[in-house]
Design a protein around this motif. Structure first.
Motif, PDB file in Angstrom:
ATOM      1  N   LEU A 181       0.855  -1.214  -0.340  1.00 14.95           N
ATOM      2  CA  LEU A 181       0.053  -0.208   0.118  1.00 14.95           C
ATOM      3  C   LEU A 181       0.664   1.273   0.030  1.00 14.95           C
ATOM      4  O   LEU A 181       1.853   1.868   0.688  1.00 14.95           O
ATOM      5  N   ARG A 182       0.308   1.813  -1.280  1.00 15.22           N
ATOM      6  CA  ARG A 182       1.891   3.304  -1.222  1.00 15.22           C
ATOM      7  C   ARG A 182       1.289   3.993  -1.437  1.00 15.22           C
ATOM      8  O   ARG A 182      -0.008   4.347  -2.377  1.00 15.22           O
ATOM      9  N   PHE A 183       1.221   5.906  -0.919  1.00 10.71           N
ATOM     10  CA  PHE A 183       0.618   6.862  -1.455  1.00 10.71           C
ATOM     11  C   PHE A 183       1.504   7.984  -1.306  1.00 10.71           C
ATOM     12  O   PHE A 183       2.511   8.552  -0.493  1.00 10.71           O
ATOM     13  N   ALA A 184       1.829   8.563  -2.984  1.00 13.23           N
ATOM     14  CA  ALA A 184       2.767   9.336  -3.239  1.00 13.23           C
ATOM     15  C   ALA A 184       3.933   9.174  -2.421  1.00 13.23           C
ATOM     16  O   ALA A 184       4.914  10.136  -2.716  1.00 13.23           O
ATOM     17  N   GLY A 185       4.063   7.611  -2.924  1.00 13.11           N
ATOM     18  CA  GLY A 185       5.147   6.685  -2.953  1.00 13.11           C
ATOM     19  C   GLY A 185       5.617   6.764  -1.184  1.00 13.11           C
ATOM     20  O   GLY A 185       6.945   6.153  -0.992  1.00 13.11           O
ATOM     21  N   GLU A 186       4.855   6.827  -0.778  1.00 13.10           N
ATOM     22  CA  GLU A 186       5.075   6.805   0.533  1.00 13.10           C
ATOM     23  C   GLU A 186       4.308   4.832   1.269  1.00 13.10           C
ATOM     24  O   GLU A 186       3.581   4.958   0.469  1.00 13.10           O
ATOM     25  N   ASP A 187       5.591   4.698   1.773  1.00  4.09           N
ATOM     26  CA  ASP A 187       4.503   3.470   2.222  1.00  4.09           C
ATOM     27  C   ASP A 187       3.266   3.485   3.305  1.00  4.09           C
ATOM     28  O   ASP A 187       4.654   3.662   4.664  1.00  4.09           O
ATOM     29  N   LEU A 188       2.631   3.062   3.396  1.00  3.56           N
ATOM     30  CA  LEU A 188       2.188   3.027   4.008  1.00  3.56           C
ATOM     31  C   LEU A 188       1.548   1.953   5.387  1.00  3.56           C
ATOM     32  O   LEU A 188       1.194   2.053   6.237  1.00  3.56           O
ATOM     33  N   ARG A 189       2.278   0.729   4.874  1.00  5.14           N
ATOM     34  CA  ARG A 189       2.157  -0.073   5.835  1.00  5.14           C
ATOM     35  C   ARG A 189       3.027  -0.206   6.722  1.00  5.14           C
ATOM     36  O   ARG A 189       4.108   0.291   6.994  1.00  5.14           O
ATOM     37  N   GLY A 190       2.166  -0.806   8.519  1.00  2.00           N
ATOM     38  CA  GLY A 190       3.096   0.187   9.479  1.00  2.00           C
ATOM     39  C   GLY A 190       2.728   1.734  10.254  1.00  2.00           C
ATOM     40  O   GLY A 190       3.151   1.981  11.173  1.00  2.00           O
ATOM     41  N   LYS A 191       2.251   1.948   9.270  1.00  2.34           N
ATOM     42  CA  LYS A 191       2.121   3.288  10.032  1.00  2.34           C
ATOM     43  C   LYS A 191       0.905   3.434  10.394  1.00  2.34           C
ATOM     44  O   LYS A 191      -0.359   2.763  10.580  1.00  2.34           O
ATOM     45  N   GLU A 192       0.445   4.542  11.475  1.00  2.00           N
ATOM     46  CA  GLU A 192      -0.254   5.027  12.315  1.00  2.00           C
ATOM     47  C   GLU A 192      -1.214   5.235  11.343  1.00  2.00           C
ATOM     48  O   GLU A 192      -0.791   6.836  10.522  1.00  2.00           O
ATOM     49  N   PRO A 193      -2.875   5.668  11.702  1.00  2.00           N
ATOM     50  CA  PRO A 193      -3.744   6.331  11.640  1.00  2.00           C
ATOM     51  C   PRO A 193      -3.534   8.004  11.499  1.00  2.00           C
ATOM     52  O   PRO A 193      -3.804   7.938  10.155  1.00  2.00           O
ATOM     53  N   TYR A 194      -2.953   8.726  12.327  1.00  2.00           N
ATOM     54  CA  TYR A 194      -2.502   9.481  12.355  1.00  2.00           C
ATOM     55  C   TYR A 194      -1.988   9.971  11.322  1.00  2.00           C
ATOM     56  O   TYR A 194      -1.588  11.179  10.895  1.00  2.00           O
ATOM     57  N   GLU A 195      -0.700   9.301  11.045  1.00  2.00           N
ATOM     58  CA  GLU A 195       0.405   9.468  10.056  1.00  2.00           C
ATOM     59  C   GLU A 195      -0.185   9.784   9.252  1.00  2.00           C
ATOM     60  O   GLU A 195      -0.296   9.881   8.146  1.00  2.00           O
ATOM     61  N   ILE A 196      -1.369   8.647   8.250  1.00  2.00           N
ATOM     62  CA  ILE A 196      -1.696   8.745   7.146  1.00  2.00           C
ATOM     63  C   ILE A 196      -2.596   9.050   6.777  1.00  2.00           C
ATOM     64  O   ILE A 196      -2.477  10.038   5.612  1.00  2.00           O
ATOM     65  N   ALA A 197      -2.747  10.252   8.178  1.00  2.00           N
ATOM     66  CA  ALA A 197      -4.403  11.094   7.952  1.00  2.00           C
ATOM     67  C   ALA A 197      -3.066  13.185   7.890  1.00  2.00           C
ATOM     68  O   ALA A 197      -3.643  13.365   6.436  1.00  2.00           O
TER      69      ALA A 197
END
Length: 241
Positions: free
Chosen positions: A61-77
């Motif tokens: 799972l990647r968003f704008a080049g960032e790996d989303l796996r392992g990130k907390e919901p607030y970091e993703i927001a």
């Protein structure tokens, strides 16, 4: 169009139930896509995976080049992925304008001009002083969409935004979403069951079945697809489903 969201071969099991089964989906910067599928096919699971509410068992799972796996919901927001749930999460005792003021706290563009912009976008400028709890159901949904937009998302996730709306409210919501997409320019991913709404939204559509994307194309292409007809219980067309 640059790829903004990239979901690749994602798996998620719940005690033997595969909610995501090799799920792959991409969304471009500023693109809008409507996601359809029968209940239990994994649509909400996809939103939960993208926002970090659930962790994938495998896949990317990647968003704008960032790996989303392992990130907390607030970091993703903070990366710019924001979600509106089915039930409006507003402050019913506060005036409409104060709901938006709360949403703007801490942003770089607090102030009357930005507040007025959001009120206009939500079609609520004439109700800015009313308690939010006094609004009609559709208006509460529009207010929450504006509250999410106050944080300037790069990707807006809308989970059944017309749930419980009248036909007139649904038509107005189509106009609102098309307007905000044109004016704000963020990418939008919409889960929806109302196929009249999907048709009128006029964006590409993806069909999800048993935890994976099986079809993607225009509304007309999916309307004519035999698998879509089968998934929607043999309905002669999507609008009757």
């Amino acid at each position: 169009m640059a790829v903004l969201l990239e979901v690749a071969e994602v798996e998620k099991d719940f005690g033997g139930l595969r909610a995501a089964a090799g799920l792959s989906l991409s969304l471009g910067e500023g693109e809008m896509l409507c996601l359809i599928g029968p209940n239990g096919c994994g649509k909400t699971t996809l939103f939960n995976l993208v926002t970090g509410a659930l962790k994938a068992d495998s896949g990317s799972l990647r968003f704008a080049g960032e790996d989303l796996r392992g990130k907390e919901p607030y970091e993703i927001a903070r990366l710019g992925i924001l979600r509106k749930f089915q039930v409006p999460g507003i402050y019913p005792d506060l005036p409409v304008a104060e709901n938006l003021t709360v949403a703007l706290v801490g942003s770089d563009d607090e102030g009357e001009a930005r507040l007025q912009e959001l009120l206009d976008l939500a079609r609520l400028a004439d109700k800015r002083g009313l308690p939010a709890g006094s609004l009609a159901h559709g208006e509460k949904q529009w207010l929450e969409i504006a509250m999410v937009l106050a944080r300037r998302p790069r990707l807006l996730l809308l989970d059944e935004p017309t749930n419980g709306m009248t036909a007139a409210e649904t038509a107005a919501t189509v106009a609102l979403i098309r307007d905000l997409h044109a004016r704000v320019g963020c990418a939008v991913l919409v889960i929806e069951h109302d196929m009249g709404f999907v048709r009128d939204l006029g964006c590409p559509v993806a069909l999800m079945v048993r935890g994976r994307i099986e079809r993607r194309g225009s509304y007309e292409e999916l309307q004519a697809d035999p698998l879509v007809r089968e998934v929607y219980l043999g309905a002669p067309d999507l609008e009757s489903a």
